[in-house]
Scaffold this motif. Structure first.
Motif, PDB file in Angstrom:
ATOM      1  N   GLY A 271      34.815  32.130  57.496  1.00  0.00           N
ATOM      2  CA  GLY A 271      34.667  33.137  56.161  1.00  0.00           C
ATOM      3  C   GLY A 271      34.173  32.436  54.967  1.00  0.00           C
ATOM      4  N   TRP A 272      33.446  32.891  54.113  1.00  0.00           N
ATOM      5  CA  TRP A 272      33.155  32.462  52.801  1.00  0.00           C
ATOM      6  C   TRP A 272      33.837  33.157  51.832  1.00  0.00           C
ATOM      7  N   PHE A 273      34.519  32.012  50.792  1.00  0.00           N
ATOM      8  CA  PHE A 273      35.268  32.863  49.757  1.00  0.00           C
ATOM      9  C   PHE A 273      34.660  32.218  48.573  1.00  0.00           C
ATOM     10  N   ARG A 274      34.957  32.729  47.536  1.00  0.00           N
ATOM     11  CA  ARG A 274      34.646  32.004  46.269  1.00  0.00           C
ATOM     12  C   ARG A 274      35.788  32.051  45.026  1.00  0.00           C
ATOM     13  N   GLN A 275      35.612  31.332  44.051  1.00  0.00           N
ATOM     14  CA  GLN A 275      36.693  31.370  43.164  1.00  0.00           C
ATOM     15  C   GLN A 275      35.776  30.895  41.705  1.00  0.00           C
ATOM     16  N   ALA A 276      35.922  31.752  40.859  1.00  0.00           N
ATOM     17  CA  ALA A 276      35.404  31.598  39.616  1.00  0.00           C
ATOM     18  C   ALA A 276      36.563  30.978  38.561  1.00  0.00           C
ATOM     19  N   PRO A 277      36.161  30.372  37.491  1.00  0.00           N
ATOM     20  CA  PRO A 277      37.169  29.783  36.577  1.00  0.00           C
ATOM     21  C   PRO A 277      38.022  31.142  36.214  1.00  0.00           C
ATOM     22  N   GLY A 278      39.396  30.781  36.080  1.00  0.00           N
ATOM     23  CA  GLY A 278      40.502  31.688  35.696  1.00  0.00           C
ATOM     24  C   GLY A 278      40.628  32.923  36.626  1.00  0.00           C
ATOM     25  N   LYS A 279      39.855  32.837  37.757  1.00  0.00           N
ATOM     26  CA  LYS A 279      40.293  34.252  38.608  1.00  0.00           C
ATOM     27  C   LYS A 279      40.604  33.552  39.864  1.00  0.00           C
ATOM     28  N   GLU A 280      41.151  34.655  40.799  1.00  0.00           N
ATOM     29  CA  GLU A 280      41.653  34.346  42.071  1.00  0.00           C
ATOM     30  C   GLU A 280      40.528  34.059  43.189  1.00  0.00           C
ATOM     31  N   ARG A 281      40.813  33.275  44.038  1.00  0.00           N
ATOM     32  CA  ARG A 281      40.119  33.380  45.270  1.00  0.00           C
ATOM     33  C   ARG A 281      39.848  34.511  45.882  1.00  0.00           C
ATOM     34  N   GLU A 282      38.468  35.038  46.154  1.00  0.00           N
ATOM     35  CA  GLU A 282      38.189  36.227  46.914  1.00  0.00           C
ATOM     36  C   GLU A 282      37.362  36.022  47.984  1.00  0.00           C
ATOM     37  N   GLY A 283      37.481  36.776  48.942  1.00  0.00           N
ATOM     38  CA  GLY A 283      36.650  36.954  50.239  1.00  0.00           C
ATOM     39  C   GLY A 283      35.226  37.438  49.567  1.00  0.00           C
TER      40      GLY A 283
END
Length: 129
Positions: free
Chosen positions: A35-47
């Motif tokens: 899978g690919w996930f992403r995490q923006a500053p101040g946010k939780e990691r999301e799929g």
């Protein structure tokens, strides 16, 4: 030792495209779930997107926020996972991570972080307006 190495991140303007790659080594990844996930500053990691191959059946999954814009794929001959990202928006700005689930059991949730036991170091994607 399983290794996942992402590449392809960068800075683009809104509406642009990028293709992320994840080179896998150390196991027969072609039979596993990734899978690919992403995490923006101040946010939780999301799929963002997932691909599963269980009992010979492959399925693709996408977060609602990227459906129709992102496409996940794999090249088993190169042991590489891809994420084609089109029509990028500023809200897509984040660190993007590749992940692998070497267990890949039926009933798993593709977007659940704890399903994945291997992670790459991430590649930054920045989209400017």
């Amino acid at each position: 030792q399983v290794q996942l190495v992402e590449s392809g991140g960068g800075s683009v303007q809104a509406g642009g495209s990028l293709t992320l790659s994840c080179a896998a080594s150390g196991y027969a990844y072609s039979r596993k779930c990734m899978g690919w996930f992403r995490q923006a500053p101040g946010k939780e990691r999301e799929g963002v997107a997932g691909i599963t191959s269980i009992s010979g059946i492959s399925n693709l999954y996408y977060a609602d926020s990227v459906k129709g814009r992102f496409s996940i794929s794999r090249d088993n001959t190169k042991n590489t996972l891809y994420l084609q990202m089109n029509s990028l928006k500023p809200e897509d700005t984040a660190m993007y991570y590749c992940a692998a689930d070497s267990n890949c059991m039926p009933g798993r949730s593709w977007s659940r972080i704890r399903e994945y036991n291997y992670w790459g170091q991430g590649t930054q994607v920045t989209v400017s307006s």
